[in-house]
Design an enzyme around this catalytic site. Structure first.
Site, short mmCIF file in Angstrom:
data_model
loop_
_atom_site.label_atom_id
_atom_site.label_comp_id
_atom_site.label_asym_id
_atom_site.label_seq_id
_atom_site.Cartn_x
_atom_site.Cartn_y
_atom_site.Cartn_z
CG ASP A 75 -1.96 1.10 1.15
OD1 ASP A 75 -3.04 0.84 0.61
OD2 ASP A 75 -1.69 2.23 1.64
CG ASN A 100 -4.44 11.22 -5.75
OD1 ASN A 100 -3.78 11.23 -6.79
ND2 ASN A 100 -5.01 10.12 -5.28
CG HIS A 143 -7.00 12.89 -8.81
ND1 HIS A 143 -7.15 11.83 -7.96
CD2 HIS A 143 -7.74 13.91 -8.29
CE1 HIS A 143 -7.97 12.16 -6.98
NE2 HIS A 143 -8.35 13.42 -7.15
CG ASP A 185 -4.04 8.66 -12.52
OD1 ASP A 185 -4.45 8.19 -11.44
OD2 ASP A 185 -4.80 9.18 -13.37
CD GLU A 213 -4.47 4.39 -1.45
OE1 GLU A 213 -4.64 4.86 -0.32
OE2 GLU A 213 -5.31 4.50 -2.36
#
Length: 310
Positions: free
Chosen positions: A182, A190, A195, A199, A225
């Site tokens: 994680d 973000n 974002h 990404d 994530e």
């Protein structure tokens, strides 16, 4: 998916030298790739060797008949083969029998060369349609098992793979490991950088996972994530080496977005199985997730084994 004539192989099966010659001369007009069989057994062998897109077969042959050849072709799971049955029999009952056996079309002897080429052209169009459908089905099946952002297998694909491998681990006694990963404080990425930057981080981490596992293992995105890796045939010290390498590579990477530079870390939880009562994959995921929670609680950016698997 248009097929060029050079990629469209036709198999002609006929025990008559005269009709083989007539068919050859006719098909040469359109420059098709053609192979010839003088009987049904030769035709069966050439089917396996060349996998022709279209077969023109005589009804009556001394060993395997055209009807029997149709049955062989239709019982195969190979890409669709279009079949034209040649027959001197014009009785409707016999023609129906031939079509029921799997033939797509029939042509009576003696045939007209123009009609033969027209029927072959129809067969070519049908084969093209079948290939288009098969390719679309393949792509749909692939999309159903792939995470669209990272290109990694999705949760369903990982679970299907893991269940098979876990069964093999129980049967053959090899090591089986589940690694949950994680990204730490990913919401901040973000919120701070946007974002698009988030990404980019997800794609980079996915690439690192893929680069650090063997082709016989799997890594996938569970969602958000969160990622998972399934490793087999690896003892505990080597699992730790692999996961620690992934952790350190990510921690050392610098991300650039516009004028901004930042780093990202990840936490890892590992659960394993080797002998004893076989857990199901969901149990191992739960154990790995608990170890991941411990890694987060201990300060993030670290690797923790589930209890009993160290």
């Amino acid at each position: 998916m248009a097929i060029s004539k050079h990629d469209f192989t036709i198999l002609v099966a006929d025990d008559s030298r005269l009709y083989r010659k007539l068919l050859e001369e006719t098909l040469e007009q359109e420059q098709y790739v053609v192979c010839f069989a003088t009987n049904g057994r030769e035709a069966s062998a050439l089917l396996a060797e060349h996998r022709p897109a279209l077969v023109i077969t005589d009804w009556e042959m001394p060993d395997i008949t055209g009807i029997e050849l149709c049955g062989q072709i239709r019982s195969s799971q190979e890409p669709y083969t279009y079949i034209i049955l040649l027959t001197s029999n014009t009785e409707k009952g016999q023609i129906i029998r031939g079509l029921s056996a799997g033939a797509d079309d029939y042509l009576t002897k003696p045939f007209h060369s123009g009609e033969l080429l027209a029927r072959v052209a129809v067969g070519r169009r049908i084969v093209e349609l079948h290939r288009e459908i098969q390719e679309k089905n393949r792509l749909l099946a692939e999309l159903a098992l792939t995470d669209s952002l990272t290109g990694l297998p999705n949760r369903r694909a990982v679970e299907e793979f893991a269940v098979r491998q876990l069964s093999g681990a129980a049967r053959h006694g090899f090591f089986f490991w589940v690694v949950m990963a994680d990204l730490d404080s990913f919401k901040n990425v973000n919120d701070t950088y946007g974002h698009e930057a988030g990404d980019s981080v997800l794609k980079t981490f996915a690439a690192e996972l893929r680069a650090n596992i063997r082709a016989s293992d799997i890594c996938g995105r569970m969602g958000g994530e969160e990622f998972v890796v399934v490793l087999t045939h690896v003892e505990e010290p080597n699992v730790h080496i692999v996961v620690e390498r992934i952790r350190s590579q990510l921690a050392d990477a610098e991300f650039t977005f516009g004028e901004t530079h930042f780093t990202v870390t990840a936490s890892f939880g590992i659960a394993g199985f080797h002998g004893g009562d076989t857990p199901n994959f969901a149990q191992l995921l739960k154990q790995a997730d608990a170890a991941l929670y411990s890694a987060k609680h201990a300060g993030r950016n670290r690797v923790v084994f589930a209890r009993g698997t160290e």
